[in-house]
Design an enzyme around this catalytic site. Structure first.
Site, short mmCIF file in Angstrom:
data_model
loop_
_atom_site.label_atom_id
_atom_site.label_comp_id
_atom_site.label_asym_id
_atom_site.label_seq_id
_atom_site.Cartn_x
_atom_site.Cartn_y
_atom_site.Cartn_z
CG MET A 188 -1.88 -1.09 1.29
SD MET A 188 -3.10 -1.03 2.74
CE MET A 188 -4.08 0.44 2.31
CG HIS A 189 0.28 3.41 2.31
ND1 HIS A 189 -1.19 3.66 2.34
CD2 HIS A 189 0.26 2.61 3.43
CE1 HIS A 189 -1.77 3.25 3.71
NE2 HIS A 189 -0.79 2.52 4.11
CG ASP B 110 -0.36 -5.05 1.70
OD1 ASP B 110 -1.32 -4.17 2.27
OD2 ASP B 110 0.95 -5.07 2.00
#
Length: 497
Positions: free
Chosen positions: A81-82, A239
């Protein structure tokens, strides 16, 4: 026989799994890629390494399984992520991706809070933390303005890989929720947040559901991967959302604990109006119109990995952990806090650092190893308690990841959480969740719940031992005190790092 493929784009490697209609993993393969840390607190990767690793892993998966390309009906993704990927109008990457574990953006987080104040939690439902995407964009805006001026799209890691495989832009809601730019309840990019920082709305890609069809493979990618050009590609998810799907966390009351590099406690949530005041993360699920609540321990498995590399580099993990079951609860009066890279839940603190408390000459390597396991699990227990305080009943937790691979650790989770811990028969985590999204998208099942019922089976259940649970309740209170007693010390020591 027909199959789907789950692609899990992790921080250190990409993993692919080939799954049949019964949920059996008939083949799997992983390809690693490097991580760059050019300065303290920086964490970056080359997006092309993800693409190369994914294509190579797909090709080797097909070669090793000997499955015919015609038998693969679809593939989908799970992704770290991110991470920020910026591309120009031709889709070319403008700079290395800034990853989720990059902590350079503390000043940008304060800017977000000062600018948006209460609006941030009202709209994005999460605090401004260094890991999220918006602070990374603002860092580029402040330090590399020429890069942001060239940027046509902002993508997350798996979305860049999917773009390179299909030529189509898109981002699913579960990953978009981790950018701090999504209006979670409305499922739309927030004009208020984008305008507050003079960010063009066109920077954000179209939003799609995790199981949505996003096209087919480009001919050159199909040739390189050993798949057919008409193989359907589905959006995929973050995820943690895919980990939840892969663990069957698809109904109210279901909770999982995932211990990988970081550690996650995640619970399914249908109440979009519930307010956790930013104490835990609140994200859109990969399931349509659902959410999940998530607490994070930044250095869970990473703490154990660090401990082994630092103090026992010549032995295996199995050797390191052999005998921990013979050490009593509390590791002989030794407490470990897993704050070695800061902490996320319940303390969003980038400066706090870890401790061993209570060391004496009688402690051996096994005492320290058990203390590390206990400290990681205590940190995760703090997230469990926040969920319980919100009114959730948590009496069963599905354990996945590294924490599900050791019997003593599974029993420890049961005793510290005071809940039944369930180990799955075939635990593939986010990769399985991605495969399930492809199976559902391909029409194999009428719902993700029906897919989970077919794909997932319980292997073993660990129940709390009353005496151990009672001891851990007392130890947990002591563990919680360590943060408050060392916070000022950690802050003072920061200038010496």
């Amino acid at each position: 026989m027909s199959y789907v493929i789950g692609v899990d784009l992790g921080t250190s490697a990409v993993k692919t799994v080939l799954v049949n209609r019964s949920g059996e993993v008939v083949a799997e393969h992983s390809e690693s890629y490097p991580l760059s840390q050019p300065k303290p607190g920086y964490s970056e990767q080359r997006p092309e390494d993800w693409v190369d690793g994914t294509v190579t892993s797909l090709r080797k998966l097909m070669e090793e399984s000997k499955a015919s390309p015609e038998s693969v009906e679809g593939l989908s993704f799970s992704g770290q992520m991110h991470g920020l990927v910026l591309v120009d109008g031709e889709g070319a990457v403008l700079r290395p991706a800034i990853l989720w574990n990059d902590t350079r953006t503390t000043a940008q987080c304060r800017r977000i809070e000062d600018t948006l104040q209460g609006q941030l939690l009202d709209i994005a439902r999460n605090r401004a933390l260094e890991g999220f995407t918006l602070p990374k964009i603002l860092w580029v805006q402040e330090h590399e303005p020429q890069i942001l001026e060239q940027a046509e799209r902002m993508l997350l890691p798996k979305d860049y890989v999917r773009f390179r495989l299909t030529g189509q832009y898109g981002m699913d809601y579960s990953d978009a929720a981790g950018t701090l730019m999504l209006d979670l309840a409305r499922k739309a990019w927030s004009t208020d947040i984008l305008d507050a920082f003079q960010l063009p709305h066109s920077l954000c890609p179209p939003l799609v559901e995790s199981f949505e069809d996003c096209g087919t493979l480009l001919p050159e990618i199909a040739a390189q991967s050993g798949l057919l050009p008409d193989t359907r590609v589905y959006a995929g998810g973050a995820d943690n959302a895919c980990g939840a799907i892969g663990a069957g966390i698809l109904e109210e009351g279901q909770t999982m604990c995932s211990i990988g590099t970081s550690g996650v406690v995640l619970s399914y949530e249908e109440r979009k109006e519930v307010d956790f005041e930013g104490k835990v993360h609140f994200f859109n699920h990969g399931e349509k119109n659902a959410y999940y609540i998530m607490g994070v321990t930044l250095a869970a498995g990473y703490s154990l990995d660090w401990f082994k590399k630092t103090f026992a580099p010549s032995i295996s993990f199995d050797e390191l952990l052999s005998g921990v079951q013979d050490i009593p609860e509390g590791s002989g009066g030794l407490l470990f806090t897993p704050y070695i890279v800061g902490e996320r839940t319940p303390h969003p603190d980038a400066e706090i650092r870890g401790t061993f408390t209570g060391m004496d000459a009688g402690h051996k390597l096994t005492h320290f190893a058990r203390a590390v396991l206990e400290g990681i699990t205590f940190s995760l227990r703090e997230s469990i308690d926040i969920l319980r305080d919100s009114g959730k009943t948590i009496d069963t937790v599905i354990s996945i990841g590294g924490g599900a691979k050791n019997e003593a650790w599974l029993q420890m989770q049961a005793d510290i959480f005071n809940a039944d811990i369930v180990k799955l028969e075939s635990e593939q985590g986010p990769a399985m969740g991605a495969a399930m999204l492809a199976a559902y998208g391909s029409g194999w099942f009428p719902s993700l719940q029906a897919c989970a019922a077919e794909f997932l089976r319980e292997s073993k259940r660990y129940t709390p031992q009353p005496q151990a649970a009672e001891k851990y309740e007392e130890l947990f209170g002591l563990y919680q005190e360590v943060y408050h007693r060392t916070r000022e010390l950690s802050s003072a020591l920061a200038k010496f790092r």
